[in-house]
Design a protein around this motif. Structure first.
Motif, short mmCIF file in Angstrom:
data_model
loop_
_atom_site.label_atom_id
_atom_site.label_comp_id
_atom_site.label_asym_id
_atom_site.label_seq_id
_atom_site.Cartn_x
_atom_site.Cartn_y
_atom_site.Cartn_z
N PHE A 110 0.83 -1.21 0.00
CA PHE A 110 0.00 0.00 0.00
C PHE A 110 0.87 1.26 0.00
O PHE A 110 0.51 2.27 -0.62
N ALA A 146 -5.67 8.02 4.09
CA ALA A 146 -4.84 7.02 3.39
C ALA A 146 -3.65 6.62 4.26
O ALA A 146 -3.29 5.43 4.34
N TYR A 184 -4.80 4.36 7.10
CA TYR A 184 -5.04 3.00 6.61
C TYR A 184 -3.71 2.25 6.43
O TYR A 184 -3.61 1.06 6.74
N LEU A 185 -2.69 2.96 5.95
CA LEU A 185 -1.37 2.36 5.79
C LEU A 185 -0.89 1.77 7.11
O LEU A 185 -0.44 0.62 7.17
N LEU A 208 -2.97 -1.21 8.37
CA LEU A 208 -2.56 -2.45 7.70
C LEU A 208 -1.39 -3.08 8.43
O LEU A 208 -1.37 -4.30 8.65
N PRO A 235 -8.48 -6.57 5.73
CA PRO A 235 -7.89 -5.39 5.08
C PRO A 235 -6.61 -5.74 4.32
O PRO A 235 -5.73 -6.42 4.86
N ALA A 267 -3.87 -4.26 0.85
CA ALA A 267 -3.46 -3.10 0.05
C ALA A 267 -4.39 -2.87 -1.12
O ALA A 267 -4.44 -1.77 -1.67
N TYR A 318 -8.59 -0.82 -0.21
CA TYR A 318 -8.70 0.42 0.55
C TYR A 318 -10.06 1.08 0.31
O TYR A 318 -10.42 1.39 -0.82
N TRP A 373 -13.22 1.65 7.32
CA TRP A 373 -12.74 0.28 7.45
C TRP A 373 -12.88 -0.14 8.91
O TRP A 373 -13.03 0.69 9.80
#
Length: 487
Positions: free
Chosen positions: A254, A314, A317-318, A321, A388, A390, A393, A399
């Motif tokens: 990701f 974003a 979320y990275l 993960l 979850p 990459a 998203y 999420w």
């Protein structure tokens, strides 16, 4: 043909307009209910605000009344605690600070957009290598404030300084930030206690009151030999089984995806004046963590102004993960070793109410985000309906696995034991026994428990079913290693 071309131009214009608007919706809108979090770098109070939970100043009986269980728990009194507490807010790790310092020196020498020229005046000594991963003053206060609520919540166990430290045990991991978090926690438990300068021993920290009458000890084990709080790395077999590259695959996929590349492009475009400015993904990552730390410590950040709301989502979320795949459900080896800790919890819950027991009644552990997440995954809590990755998203920012909710700084899970009137279903126990589980001071139902104040035998039976054989040689060795480890 002209109409098609015009339509294309119009749609392109709308897209650019949308991106322009989101660019200016920065994290300075601190009170926005939709603002992103910062994964496990989220402050404790920000996480509580996001979840809109119950007030944290309720006593156990008030909480029971609030959740509609006062009738079943009205005759109960607290008799024991098992608490696992993450350390408070800390400074970024050394590699992040080093990358940031290098980037900052380049910014200071470069001609950048006048709108962000003030960034050249940022205090560089705010983040130094010497402070890397150290507990911040805010982190100390987070633990102080959390523990200060214990006496009101579970008064019979904390009537006075003597009762606070009688039959109590404090254990941290070997890091300074967990030791200092434990020290802050103890100070919050006893406001009238005035401890002298702590005495450091080889494997413990001794806190003594000025009058010399009461003292408390914080014990720890070496990081590589702590099977209770850090089982994944304390067992040589488990440590050898962990392939960092494999566990970080989704994170790096990701990080190199168009979504994060777009964030990088946005940040560069805001800084760039000459068209020659460049920036790496590692530098972007360091700026994000500096932004997160400043928002945590000060409630505002000039570096955060380089990110739009969509950029921050974003980046969140990275990091989520990374948490999912390295610390939680991503691989069984992340959480199965915490059977050792879960076994200790189950044993303590039972022994704290055993007839004639003189065992420790109050146990407090101070550890890390990986400890909290590993234990939760073993218990089956916060399991997502969508794994979850990459590649999936969610653009709307919704999420399921949120590090900022599950394990923010100072995250905690507490098992409070109550003895109630009635006949016990547990051998050698006096009276009926119930257990209240709280996560970040919010009541939590678990497994077969249909109420927050769960029957002890029901709960411990469930906990032991999750413990299994707890054979680390089998968990971290051939059986798990040779099978696909994804859940």
């Amino acid at each position: 043909m002209a109409s098609v071309a015009e339509a294309y131009v119009f749609l392109t214009y709308l897209k650019v307009l949308f991106l322009t608007v989101t660019t200016y919706l920065t994290c300075t809108a601190h009170n926005s209910p939709t603002r992103p979090m910062f994964s496990v770098f989220t402050s404790y109070n920000d996480s509580l605000e996001k979840t809109h939970g119950l007030p944290t100043n309720l006593s156990w009986s008030q909480l029971a009344s609030t959740v509609g269980e006062d009738k079943t728990s009205s005759s109960c009194q607290p008799v024991g605690i098992y608490s696992i507490q993450r350390h408070g807010s800390r400074y970024p790790e050394q590699r992040i600070i080093t990358t940031y310092q290098t980037f900052f020196s380049r910014i200071a020498r470069s001609r950048i957009n006048e709108e962000f020229a003030y960034l050249k005046n940022e205090p560089l000594d705010r983040f130094t290598v010497e402070k890397a991963e150290c507990l911040t003053d805010k982190g100390y206060n987070e633990l102080l404030e959390i523990s200060a609520r214990y006496p009101a919540r579970l008064f019979p166990l904390f009537r006075d300084p003597v009762s606070i430290f009688t039959q109590s045990s404090f254990q941290s991991t070997e890091t300074n930030r967990t030791k200092e978090s434990a020290e802050a926690f103890i100070s919050g438990l006893c406001k009238e206690c005035r401890f002298i300068t702590p005495k450091h021993d080889e494997d413990k920290l001794i806190l003594v009151m000025k009058d010399g009458k009461i003292y408390s000890e914080i014990h720890w084990l070496p990081i590589l030999h702590d099977p209770l709080l850090l089982p994944k790395i304390s067992s040589g077999i488990c440590k050898d089984s962990i392939a960092i590259e494999e566990h970080s695959r989704e994170f790096y996929s990701f990080k190199n995806s168009p979504f994060v590349e777009e964030v990088l492009h946005h940040v560069i475009s805001r800084l760039d004046y000459t068209g020659d400015f460049s920036m790496t993904l590692d530098e972007l990552q360091s700026l994000y963590e500096i932004c997160a730390t400043e928002m945590n410590l000060f409630g505002a950040s000039n570096w955060c102004k380089l990110f739009s709301q969509s950029d921050l989502r974003a980046m969140e979320y990275l990091y989520d993960l990374q948490e999912y795949w390295y610390s939680s459900y991503g691989y069984r080896i992340n959480y199965l070793p915490y059977c050792v800790l879960l076994q200790d919890i189950a044993s303590h819950l039972e022994s704290s109410v055993a007839s004639g027991s003189t065992s420790t009644k109050k146990i407090f552990k101070f550890a890390h985000s990986t400890t909290i997440q590993g234990l939760f995954a073993l218990l089956g809590l916060y399991r997502t309906s969508v794994i979850p990755t990459a590649d999936n998203y969610p653009l709307d920012g919704n999420w399921e696995y949120r590090g900022g909710i599950i394990s923010p700084y100072a995250a905690n899970i507490v098992f409070s034991v109550f003895r109630c009137a009635g006949r016990s279903t547990l051998p050698n126990a006096i009276g009926d026994v119930k257990v209240l589980i709280t996560h970040n001071e919010q009541p939590l139902k678990i497994g077969p428990c249909d109420s927050y104040y769960c029957d002890l035998t029901t709960l411990t039976s469930y906990l032991r079913s999750k413990v299994g054989s707890c054979d680390l040689d089998e968990i971290c060795g051939g059986v798990v290693r040779d099978l696909p480890m994804k859940t």
